[in-house]
Design an enzyme around this catalytic site. Structure first.
Site, PDB file in Angstrom:
ATOM      1  N   CYS A   1       0.838  -1.197   0.000  1.00  0.00           N
ATOM      2  CA  CYS A   1       0.000   0.000   0.000  1.00  0.00           C
ATOM      3  C   CYS A   1       0.874   1.248   0.000  1.00  0.00           C
ATOM      4  CB  CYS A   1      -0.898  -0.010   1.243  1.00  0.00           C
ATOM      5  SG  CYS A   1      -2.059   1.366   1.343  1.00  0.00           S
TER       6      CYS A   1
ATOM      7  N   HIS B   1      -9.223  -3.809  -2.050  1.00  0.00           N
ATOM      8  CA  HIS B   1      -8.242  -3.088  -1.228  1.00  0.00           C
ATOM      9  C   HIS B   1      -8.579  -1.597  -1.164  1.00  0.00           C
ATOM     10  CE1 HIS B   1      -3.864  -2.302  -0.030  1.00  0.00           C
ATOM     11  NE2 HIS B   1      -4.313  -1.092  -0.338  1.00  0.00           N
ATOM     12  N   GLU B   2      -8.883  -1.012  -2.323  1.00  0.00           N
ATOM     13  CA  GLU B   2      -9.162   0.429  -2.361  1.00  0.00           C
ATOM     14  C   GLU B   2     -10.517   0.769  -1.738  1.00  0.00           C
ATOM     15  OE1 GLU B   2      -6.760   2.244  -2.915  1.00  0.00           O
ATOM     16  OE2 GLU B   2      -5.436   0.826  -3.915  1.00  0.00           O
TER      17      GLU B   2
ATOM     18  N   HIS C   1     -10.253   1.236   1.873  1.00  0.00           N
ATOM     19  CA  HIS C   1      -9.814   2.585   2.256  1.00  0.00           C
ATOM     20  C   HIS C   1     -11.002   3.539   2.376  1.00  0.00           C
ATOM     21  CE1 HIS C   1      -5.498   2.365   2.454  1.00  0.00           C
ATOM     22  NE2 HIS C   1      -5.380   1.861   1.233  1.00  0.00           N
TER      23      HIS C   1
END
Length: 202
Positions: free
Chosen positions: A121, A163-164, A167
């Site tokens: 990341c 993954h994003e 966030h």
């Protein structure tokens, strides 16, 4: 004539502006990438109500920042902006491969099959750890022009999207790591605190 009007509409759609940026790194990227330990990474992002030039400018700045860090994905909270926007380009070294912009992305469904793969990341540089995720997903989102889209993704694209999106929800990939010993080791080696990791309970 109906066919002609349809073709005109189709051509007009093609001519709509899209985001185009150089993939060459710049010395001073337009945005700062926040690192693990900053509250910006733990604050859930807000839905984008209107897709306008300001949003497209943000996406463009995010892409320039991402390319300058040689990343393949970046979410708005990573640059301190709490909006549900992310950009992805798995082929960041290919100048002819267009990036993707995801506005208000939502995972509609995910596969029962899970895969483990090493993740890194831009907000946690130097740390690379295995994470278990669904191997494929179905996604709804809006593109940089505000047009509704759906897509099926698997492999690296599915992993990067998940993954994003994490966030956008205030979650970092290290929160999902199960190898506690390796997690502590890599965090310590890269000057991050174990106390900044919020372990998932489910």
């Amino acid at each position: 004539m109906a066919g002609s009007f349809a073709q005109l509409a189709k051509n007009a759609e093609k001519k709509k502006p899209s985001i185009s940026v150089s993939k060459e790194p710049v010395e001073n990227p337009p945005l700062k990438v926040y690192q693990l330990g900053d509250e910006a990474l733990r604050t859930p992002a807000n839905r984008i109500v209107k897709v306008d030039d300001a949003i497209r400018k943000l996406a463009k700045d995010m892409l320039i920042t991402m390319y300058s860090s040689k990343g393949i994905g970046l979410a708005a909270p990573q640059v301190g902006i709490q909006k549900r926007l992310l950009v992805i380009d798995l082929k960041f070294e290919d100048p002819n491969s267009p990036p993707m912009v995801f506005i208000n992305p939502e995972i509609i469904s995910s596969s029962a099959t899970l895969d483990t793969y090493e993740e890194g990341c831009l907000s946690i540089p130097g740390v690379y750890l295995n994470v278990l995720r669904p191997s494929s997903i179905k996604l709804s989102y809006r593109d940089e022009m505000g047009r509704p889209k759906k897509m099926n993704a698997d492999g690296l694209m599915a992993r990067c999207i998940q993954h994003e999106i994490d966030h956008l929800n205030g979650v970092c990939f290290v929160d999902k790591v199960t190898d506690e010993e390796e997690l502590k080791k890599q965090l310590n080696e890269n000057n991050f605190k174990r106390s900044d990791v919020i372990k998932e309970t489910n």
